[in-house]
Structure formats: structure tokens, C-alpha cells
Write a protein that holds these residues in place. Structure first.
Motif, PDB file in Angstrom:
ATOM      1  N   ILE A   1       4.863  24.069 -30.951  1.00  0.00           N
ATOM      2  CA  ILE A   1       4.743  23.226 -29.753  1.00  0.00           C
ATOM      3  C   ILE A   1       6.143  22.904 -29.236  1.00  0.00           C
ATOM      4  N   LYS A   2       6.392  23.224 -27.981  1.00  0.00           N
ATOM      5  CA  LYS A   2       7.691  22.966 -27.370  1.00  0.00           C
ATOM      6  C   LYS A   2       7.515  22.136 -26.105  1.00  0.00           C
ATOM      7  N   THR A   3       8.476  21.294 -25.831  1.00  0.00           N
ATOM      8  CA  THR A   3       8.473  20.497 -24.599  1.00  0.00           C
ATOM      9  C   THR A   3       9.766  20.759 -23.827  1.00  0.00           C
ATOM     10  N   GLU A   4       9.625  20.962 -22.532  1.00  0.00           N
ATOM     11  CA  GLU A   4      10.768  21.154 -21.639  1.00  0.00           C
ATOM     12  C   GLU A   4      10.569  20.247 -20.428  1.00  0.00           C
ATOM     13  N   ILE A   5      11.129  19.074 -20.482  1.00  0.00           N
ATOM     14  CA  ILE A   5      10.937  18.067 -19.440  1.00  0.00           C
ATOM     15  C   ILE A   5      12.220  17.953 -18.615  1.00  0.00           C
ATOM     16  N   GLY A   6      12.111  18.247 -17.325  1.00  0.00           N
ATOM     17  CA  GLY A   6      13.288  18.251 -16.466  1.00  0.00           C
ATOM     18  C   GLY A   6      13.338  17.112 -15.470  1.00  0.00           C
ATOM     19  N   VAL A   7      12.649  15.989 -15.777  1.00  0.00           N
ATOM     20  CA  VAL A   7      12.667  14.841 -14.870  1.00  0.00           C
ATOM     21  C   VAL A   7      13.032  13.584 -15.646  1.00  0.00           C
ATOM     22  N   ASP A   8      13.331  12.524 -14.914  1.00  0.00           N
ATOM     23  CA  ASP A   8      13.580  11.223 -15.523  1.00  0.00           C
ATOM     24  C   ASP A   8      12.239  10.674 -16.010  1.00  0.00           C
TER      25      ASP A   8
ATOM     26  N   MET B   1      -0.269  29.793 -32.752  1.00  0.00           N
ATOM     27  CA  MET B   1      -0.562  29.441 -31.364  1.00  0.00           C
ATOM     28  C   MET B   1       0.649  28.727 -30.777  1.00  0.00           C
ATOM     29  N   HIS B   2       1.034  29.120 -29.593  1.00  0.00           N
ATOM     30  CA  HIS B   2       2.161  28.510 -28.915  1.00  0.00           C
ATOM     31  C   HIS B   2       1.648  27.563 -27.823  1.00  0.00           C
ATOM     32  N   ILE B   3       2.120  26.342 -27.867  1.00  0.00           N
ATOM     33  CA  ILE B   3       1.779  25.338 -26.864  1.00  0.00           C
ATOM     34  C   ILE B   3       3.070  24.868 -26.212  1.00  0.00           C
ATOM     35  N   LYS B   4       3.088  24.876 -24.904  1.00  0.00           N
ATOM     36  CA  LYS B   4       4.294  24.497 -24.170  1.00  0.00           C
ATOM     37  C   LYS B   4       3.958  23.399 -23.165  1.00  0.00           C
ATOM     38  N   VAL B   5       4.746  22.326 -23.194  1.00  0.00           N
ATOM     39  CA  VAL B   5       4.601  21.221 -22.245  1.00  0.00           C
ATOM     40  C   VAL B   5       5.872  21.185 -21.405  1.00  0.00           C
ATOM     41  N   TYR B   6       5.728  21.382 -20.088  1.00  0.00           N
ATOM     42  CA  TYR B   6       6.926  21.436 -19.249  1.00  0.00           C
ATOM     43  C   TYR B   6       6.628  20.910 -17.845  1.00  0.00           C
ATOM     44  N   THR B   7       7.690  20.598 -17.127  1.00  0.00           N
ATOM     45  CA  THR B   7       7.550  20.079 -15.772  1.00  0.00           C
ATOM     46  C   THR B   7       7.830  21.164 -14.746  1.00  0.00           C
ATOM     47  N   VAL B   8       7.210  21.027 -13.581  1.00  0.00           N
ATOM     48  CA  VAL B   8       7.464  21.908 -12.443  1.00  0.00           C
ATOM     49  C   VAL B   8       8.141  21.058 -11.373  1.00  0.00           C
ATOM     50  N   GLY B   9       9.456  21.175 -11.292  1.00  0.00           N
ATOM     51  CA  GLY B   9      10.204  20.322 -10.370  1.00  0.00           C
ATOM     52  C   GLY B   9       9.938  18.864 -10.689  1.00  0.00           C
ATOM     53  N   LYS B  10       9.703  18.067  -9.642  1.00  0.00           N
ATOM     54  CA  LYS B  10       9.347  16.668  -9.816  1.00  0.00           C
ATOM     55  C   LYS B  10       7.904  16.420  -9.385  1.00  0.00           C
ATOM     56  N   LEU B  11       7.117  17.490  -9.391  1.00  0.00           N
ATOM     57  CA  LEU B  11       5.764  17.394  -8.861  1.00  0.00           C
ATOM     58  C   LEU B  11       4.675  17.345  -9.927  1.00  0.00           C
ATOM     59  N   ALA B  12       4.855  18.123 -10.993  1.00  0.00           N
ATOM     60  CA  ALA B  12       3.739  18.279 -11.915  1.00  0.00           C
ATOM     61  C   ALA B  12       4.200  18.475 -13.353  1.00  0.00           C
ATOM     62  N   LEU B  13       3.257  18.228 -14.258  1.00  0.00           N
ATOM     63  CA  LEU B  13       3.450  18.438 -15.692  1.00  0.00           C
ATOM     64  C   LEU B  13       2.424  19.471 -16.138  1.00  0.00           C
TER      65      LEU B  13
END
Length: 360
Positions: A247-254, A284-296
């Protein structure tokens, strides 16, 4: 009576009734002189069919314009209402001008509209059509506004019940004996194998339950809180399923500037584990990430378990309905041969202070 159960027929019948009222109203206000007293003379027929055409045209165009505005975030506010009126008048004005010009000037022998001043009669007929069209559109706006309010109240009641149910289900699922049994079973094994890891596991388990209990009354929480909770949950899952889940997280917002529904991330991660096959050989690979400042986005490897019962996707439906209270942006679900992806809108922090569905 069965005929009038058809929505389109009822709609047409009502509008035809309105046209008849308008026609007789116009008939009473027009002075045809001695030659134009008949109900079915050429002038009367002309005014009836122009009334029919202009009312139907105005009503249909205004319906289309209003429904288009209802799809926008602010819906039928003052500016949107003025836009719908503008659209209706934009089409009504030239249509009325063309019809009355044809009737008075080009087809005067056929229509036989008695008048001493065609220019004056044209202006009177055109202004009357504009005023009646404007009145019809105002009536239509009142109808849609009332319908929108009623629909919103029904939706709010439904969402309120859904929110309360979702809170109960989320809390129940997380503190269920099955979940606790698995956690304690893992902890027992760790105490004999790795006491330091066992200590960390206890700490994360306590943190998980503390988060659930502290936020059980909150429909939304800050993204920061949800990610901190998810971090503890991921740690516990990695211990239970060593090398089977990545499980990986890539969060690009405040993370302090946005909010999401409580336990939504955990629900999606747990659903991925529940409905898919995984092992050390095929993790199993699970990824949590943001799309710009619009969505998770929560994305996972798709390898469905072979079960007799098909997935009801109640968890995702639950999340969609909870989002529907806070935003018109939709939760989207995508699936291909290898990937299952859920995209959730990021809510602004104002959602944290918004009261839970209140209908007056």
C-alpha cells in the motif's frame, strides 16, 4: 383515465388548457370590428395557432434552459433564473415578430386581420406575445423552484438516514468481534516472535480505535486525520499480511486544507482486500494518490475472488450518497482487466463545519 397517467399526455393537456385560456383572453382584447365577431373566422384561427406555436415553443425552450441550469452547482439561483428568462425571450422575440409580420403583411388576404394601422397592430401583437411568454416563463420558474425544493427536502431526508446508517455500519464493522479477534490473534503471535513489533501493533490498534470513537459523530474529517488513521490501518494490515499487500500513498496537497467522509479511505482499502485474491507470490498493490487539488484516488490490483455471491458495492454506494450532501461532484468508479479505481472529490474545509442535514 389510464391515458392521463401518461406524464407527457398530462403535460400536453395542461399546456393546451393554458393555450385555450390565452387564446380566449387575446380574443377578448382584440377588436375585430363587425366583420370579425365569429369564433372561427380567419383572424381567430390565425391567433389560435400563433398562440399554440409560441406557447409551446417558449415553454419547451424554457424547460430545456431550466434543466440545463439545474445540472450546474448553484442550480436555480437569481442569476440562473435570469439566464433562463433571457434564453426564452431570445427565441420568442424573433419567432413572434416573424409570425405577426407574415400574418399582417404577407398573408393579410388569408388571415384577414381587421386593422386600420398594421404597424400599430404588429407592435401590439408582438408586445402581447412577449408579456404572455414572460408570464409563462415566470410560472415555469415557480414550478421548478417548488419542485427543486421538494426534491431537495426528500434527498436531504434520505441522505440524513444514509449518514446515520453509514456511521453505525462503519463503527460496527470496525469494532466487530471478527476484526478484534484477527487483531488480537496477530498480536498474540507477535508477542512470541517480535515484542517490539507487538508493542507497535498495540499502539496502532489503540490509535485506530481512538480515531473511530473520537470521530463516530462526524460525517467528514480533515484529510490529515483520515490519512493518519489510514497509516495505522496500513501498518496493521502489513503486519497481518506480510509481503502480500503493498500500500502506497502519494498525496500532493496540503492535507490540512481538505476534508473527506470519515472512514471512506479505510472502507475502500478494506473492500479491495475483501474482494480480491492476493498472496506473497502475487501481492496486491493499493495506491492512494491525489489528482491535482481536485480529487483523491484509491486504486488497487484487480484479481477478483471466486465467490458465489456477487459484490453489492454497498460501501461505494454509501460513500457516494454521503458525498452527495456536500458536493455535486460525483464519486466515479472505473474498472478494467487489471485495475479497480475509485475517485473521490476533495472537499474544502468548510465541509467540516457544515451541519448534518437539516430540513426545515
Amino acid at each position: 383515465m389510464k391515458l392521463f397517467r401518461n406524464k407527457r399526455l398530462r403535460k400536453f393537456s395542461f399546456r393546451l388548457l393554458v393555450i385555450m385560456v390565452i387564446f380566449f383572453g387575446v380574443k377578448l382584447t382584440i377588436d375585430h370590428g363587425e366583420e370579425g365577431d365569429g369564433l372561427f373566422d380567419a383572424a381567430s384561427i390565425f391567433y389560435f395557432f400563433t398562440a399554440f406555436f409560441l406557447v409551446m415553443l417558449t415553454w419547451e425552450i424554457h424547460d430545456w434552459s431550466v434543466k440545463r441550469e439545474l445540472k450546474r452547482p448553484k442550480s436555480l439561483d437569481l442569476n440562473a433564473s435570469l439566464r433562463t428568462l433571457g434564453v426564452g425571450l431570445f427565441f420568442l422575440a424573433p419567432a413572434a415578430a416573424i409570425l405577426y409580420y407574415l400574418g399582417l403583411y404577407q398573408l393579410d388576404d388569408l388571415c384577414q386581420i381587421p386593422t386600420e394601422d398594421k404597424a400599430l397592430q404588429f407592435r401590439v401583437d408582438w408586445m402581447r406575445a412577449m408579456l404572455l411568454g414572460f408570464a409563462i416563463m415566470l410560472f415555469n420558474l415557480l414550478y421548478f423552484s417548488g419542485k427543486q425544493k421538494k426534491d431537495l427536502e426528500l434527498k436531504m431526508n434520505e441522505l440524513q438516514n444514509e449518514v446515520l446508517t453509514s456511521k453505525y455500519k462503519s463503527l460496527k464493522n470496525q469494532i466487530s468481534p471478527h476484526f478484534l479477534f484477527n487483531s488480537l490473534n496477530t498480536l498474540t503471535s507477535l508477542m512470541y516472535e517480535d515484542r517490539d513489533l507487538a508493542s507497535d501493533f498495540v499502539s496502532r490498534l489503540a490509535s485506530t480505535y481512538r480515531y473511530i470513537l473520537d470521530n463516530k459523530e462526524e460525517d467528514v474529517v480533515s484529510l490529515e486525520k483520515e490519512l493518519n488513521f489510514l497509516d495505522s490501518f496500513i501498518f496493521m494490515m502489513n503486519v497481518r499480511h506480510t509481503d502480500s499487500i503493498v500500500i502506497k500513498t502519494e498525496i500532493g496537497v496540503d492535507v490540512t486544507a481538505y476534508a473527506i467522509p470519515t472512514l471512506s479511505l479505510q472502507m475502500l482499502v478494506e473492500n479491495a482486500m475483501k474482494h480480491n485474491y492476493f498472496s506473497v507470490e502475487r501481492p496486491m498493490h493499493i495506491k492512494v494518490y491525489t489528482v491535482g487539488k481536485l480529487a483523491l484516488v484509491v486504486e488497487n490490483t484487480l484479481r477478483k475472488r471466486e465467490t458465489k455471491e456477487s459484490s453489492t458495492r454497498l460501501g461505494i454506494k454509501n460513500i457516494k450518497k454521503r458525498y452527495a450532501f456536500h458536493t455535486r461532484q460525483e464519486v466515479t468508479v472505473e474498472q478494467n482487466e487489471n485495475i479497480f479505481r475509485v475517485t473521490m472529490p476533495l472537499l474544502d474545509r468548510g465541509a467540516l463545519n457544515r451541519p448534518i442535514l437539516s430540513v426545515s
